[in-house]
Design a protein around this motif. Structure first.
Motif, mmCIF file in Angstrom:
data_model
loop_
_atom_site.group_PDB
_atom_site.id
_atom_site.type_symbol
_atom_site.label_atom_id
_atom_site.label_comp_id
_atom_site.label_asym_id
_atom_site.label_seq_id
_atom_site.Cartn_x
_atom_site.Cartn_y
_atom_site.Cartn_z
ATOM 1 N N ASP A 52 0.932 -1.204 0.051
ATOM 2 C CA ASP A 52 0.080 0.032 0.041
ATOM 3 C C ASP A 52 0.861 1.215 -0.084
ATOM 4 O O ASP A 52 1.663 1.226 0.768
ATOM 5 C CB ASP A 52 -0.976 -0.168 1.186
ATOM 6 N N CYS A 98 -3.191 7.557 -4.053
ATOM 7 C CA CYS A 98 -3.267 6.266 -3.679
ATOM 8 C C CYS A 98 -3.544 5.392 -4.432
ATOM 9 O O CYS A 98 -5.026 4.746 -4.332
ATOM 10 C CB CYS A 98 -3.653 5.864 -2.099
ATOM 11 N N ARG A 135 -7.668 -5.547 -4.921
ATOM 12 C CA ARG A 135 -7.755 -4.628 -3.795
ATOM 13 C C ARG A 135 -6.940 -5.437 -2.675
ATOM 14 O O ARG A 135 -7.050 -5.352 -1.476
ATOM 15 C CB ARG A 135 -9.172 -4.501 -3.276
ATOM 16 N N GLN A 151 -4.866 1.462 -6.225
ATOM 17 C CA GLN A 151 -5.083 0.250 -5.801
ATOM 18 C C GLN A 151 -4.911 -0.999 -6.849
ATOM 19 O O GLN A 151 -5.088 -0.366 -7.974
ATOM 20 C CB GLN A 151 -6.665 0.199 -5.345
ATOM 21 N N ASN A 152 -4.666 -1.976 -6.302
ATOM 22 C CA ASN A 152 -4.698 -3.091 -7.395
ATOM 23 C C ASN A 152 -6.147 -3.532 -7.768
ATOM 24 O O ASN A 152 -6.981 -3.222 -6.872
ATOM 25 C CB ASN A 152 -4.062 -4.287 -6.711
#
Length: 726
Positions: free
Chosen positions: A452, A464, A470, A466-467
């Motif tokens: 993260d 930020c 998640r 995210q994949n």
């Protein structure tokens, strides 16, 4: 004395003059009858009768006088037009612009643009069935009237009035001669300075007013005085518009049947003649069955007028006209528009010459792509969906073989999503990051931390990402991060390599769109076109050199032996080393073998590719390649609405697989030019510049050296870099 003569006969002329014949007595005249005195009418009735009689006498004199004036003026008009008409041969080709004939990679014609003209034909050189079909359907009294048919005009007016139209709206009752007069715009030539466009000029020529109909009739009679019937019909056969850009019956015959007008059968001649009232809407390429039915009506007219024997008429009905293979396929419209737009304007869009262009187009590949797209939308997409898709197929050198710019067959100039839609590629951009890393001597086995993380962006605060799942998996290899299309490792790697380097590699491979300045560059937030992205992947397939996607192979003037220009694209400069390209190809092969592109697999074939899905699934991509072809697929909505449950590894991969399965049918598998990296870890020289062959370092980390014994130390260095980035 008098008494002595009492009994004597009277003295008469006969006796006095001897031989003279006696004269008959004149008949008594009848008394003349006295003239009847005129009856004098008096009162209101007498005055009214005298007034009406005076009006009728005035009208009668006016009619005779007006008729004489009209006849005189008409005669003067006919004489004026007849004396000023040029030779009939000079009116054969009246186009204001030229034509472009596009041929595929084998030399077969697949598309036409501009105004096609197949060359001069005459009533003597064309099939007699064509002459009979035109006369039977357009003007059965052509050879007997003087340019105008009063009976035809009266019939047309009656039909229009019964239909609730104006007397001049709808049926015109025009003879062939009058139609030729209209085609010639009553002798007014097209002048670009007087009209906004040729279409505006032609629209004005077709305008119907009472005064224009009068001028048209006079002009037609002038033509009848100046030309023979066959000359008038010859002008008509050469200038009539018959749809699909065809000017004249020779061009139309080539366009629809692939043969000369001299070779037309009765059924084919009848079909062409049936196009005359509405050539664009009646074109057989739109609805062949309807065109065949209209042709049967013309065949019936030819038979009734004894211009076709009953035996030939029956044969024409039994064996209707069919389209040539090129006209039947009617494919390549998007590709043709692209080539027309990419070529020199004075030889394509605004040409005044007749031009032939040989292209890279493959009609079989195009048919495969169109069929695949149609199958997917019929079987895997909900009914009524307005989602769109585009496909580009090209060879490793950038030669475009097929192009689908949307679900519907295009009209000329329609929006082409393959080249005009600028959309975010999402993760389909990631191969350029890995290309830059491999060029800087990273290995697919090197590690990057999937954790993260946030990045500070000026004016926007922390970013930020995210994949997709998640989740964060900690240290993963570069290979794993690409196979699973993980976002965090891609951003970390891009930041580590350097955005400028990534941008340089992407631009080197042909991505011309402006790219984002921040860390989001790594996630494909910069807009691009499908043809740009597909061309960039072609650079990976060919070993690391950029390509300029092209469709034009050769342009020449019709009838000329030497071309005016050659290839419009091809392989350009090297971007990354061949080894880096081969390793990247292997990594992308693993994406298909065990990653997000698994639905693109084709048994027996090595395939490399990458999926791409943008935020909220507004765009979904799959771009992949075999040893011979690179194919790009995009899917989305024109209004940028999100797709429901669609990712690049879903329907786009399905479209890719269906397209390539059809293309590769009956072909032998071609291996991918790929190279496994081995088990070692390595890092690049920090001073290395992409596209420049780096000197081999003396350390064991040389790209050509055996696996490094210091793998753990390199991993520690990478982790330190990643921690600092955090």
């Amino acid at each position: 004395m008098s008494g002595n003569n009492k009994n004597r006969d009277p003295l008469v002329a006969e006796k006095r003059y001897g031989a003279a014949a006696p004269k008959k007595a004149a008949p008594a005249r009848k008394p003349r009858k006295a003239k009847r005195a005129p009856v004098k009418r008096r009162g209101l009735i007498g005055l009214l009768t005298a007034f009406i009689g005076g009006i009728f006498r005035a009208i009668w004199r006016l009619i005779w006088g007006g008729t004489a004036i009209v006849a005189t003026m008409t005669g003067l008009g006919v004489y004026y037009y007849a004396s000023n008409l040029p030779p009939a041969e000079s009116l054969i080709d009246g186009r204001a612009r030229g034509s472009v004939t596009l041929q595929d990679r084998t030399g077969e014609t697949f598309a036409w643009r501009g105004d096609q003209f197949g060359g001069m034909i005459t009533t003597e050189t064309v099939s007699p069935h064509l002459v009979n079909a035109v006369v039977a359907s357009e003007d059965k009294r052509f050879y007997t009237h003087f340019g105008v048919s009063p009976r035809g005009v009266a019939s047309a007016v009656r039909i229009n009035l019964r239909a609730g139209r104006g007397p001049l709206s709808g049926n015109g009752g025009s003879t062939i001669t009058q139609q030729v007069a209209k085609l010639l715009c009553l002798g007014v030539p097209y002048n670009p300075t007087d009209w906004d466009s040729e279409a505006a000029y032609e629209a004005d020529c077709r305008r119907t007013t009472l005064w224009r109909k009068v001028k048209e009739a006079v002009y037609a009679m002038g033509m009848e005085a100046a030309y023979t019937k066959n000359e008038i019909l010859t002008i008509y056969l050469n200038r009539a518009y018959l749809g699909a850009g065809s000017r004249g019956f020779e061009a139309a015959s080539e366009r629809y049947f692939g043969k000369s007008a001299a070779e037309l059968r009765p059924a084919e001649a009848a079909m062409l003649s049936s196009l005359l009232p509405a050539p664009s809407s009646r074109a057989p390429t739109r609805n062949l069955e309807a065109a065949q039915q209209r042709a049967n009506v013309v065949i019936g007219l030819m038979e009734v007028q004894e211009r076709l024997s009953p035996e030939l008429a029956e044969d024409a009905r039994t064996n209707p006209a069919t389209l040539s293979s090129a006209a039947k396929q009617d494919t390549g419209g998007y590709f043709a528009d692209w080539v027309m737009a990419s070529g020199p304007e004075f030889f394509t869009r605004n040409t005044t010459e007749d031009v032939n262009i040989r292209t890279t187009f493959d009609q079989d590949i195009q048919a495969s792509a169109e069929d695949a797209l149609e199958w997917i939308f019929e079987n895997k997409v909900r009914e009524g969906s307005e989602a769109e898709a585009a496909i580009v197929v090209m060879s490793a050198d950038g030669a475009v073989r097929a192009m689908v710019g949307g679900r519907e067959a295009p009209n000329v100039g329609d929006f082409n999503r393959a080249i005009q839609a600028r959309r975010q590629p999402g993760s389909a951009f990631k191969p350029f990051i890995f290309a830059a890393a491999l060029e800087m001597d990273f290995s697919p086995n090197d590690y990057v931390n999937d954790t993260d993380m946030c990045w500070s962006t000026p004016g926007s605060g922390n970013w930020c990402p995210q994949n997709y799942d998640r989740q964060f998996k900690g240290p993963v290899t570069l290979l794993q991060s690409l196979v699973e299309s993980r976002n965090i490792p891609a951003v970390i790697l891009s930041e580590n390599v350097g955005r400028d380097i990534v941008r340089q590699v992407a631009e080197g491979f042909g991505i011309e769109s402006d790219m984002a300045d921040g860390p989001a560059l790594a996630l494909g937030v910069s807009e691009s076109t499908l043809i740009e992205m597909t061309g960039a992947y072609a650079g990976i397939l060919n070993g690391g050199s950029s390509v300029d996607p092209y469709g034009l192979v050769e342009l020449r003037l019709q009838g000329e032996a030497e071309p005016l220009m050659g290839l419009g694209g091809g392989i350009r400069d090297r971007v990354i080393r061949e080894r880096a390209a081969r390793e990247l190809t292997w990594m992308m092969n693993q994406v298909v073998e065990r990653g997000t592109g698994a639905r693109a697999k084709i048994p027996g074939w090595q395939i490399a590719g990458k999926t791409g899905t943008t935020q909220s699934a507004r765009d979904a991509w799959f771009i992949g390649f075999t040893g011979d072809y690179v194919t790009g697929v995009w899917m989305g909505y024109d209004d940028n609405s999100p797709l429901a449950g669609v990712t690049g590894g879903g329907l786009p991969a399905d479209i890719w697989r269906e397209t390539m399965t059809r293309i590769l049918a009956n072909q032998q598998p071609v291996p991918l030019p790929m190279q496994e990296p081995g088990d070692g870890l390595r890092r690049s020289d920090p001073n290395f510049q992409p596209g420049v062959e780096a000197p081999a370092p003396a350390s064991p980390a040389s790209p050509d050296a055996p696996n490094s014994p210091n793998d753990g130390a390199i991993l520690d260095v990478l982790n330190n870099i990643l921690n600092n980035a955090n």
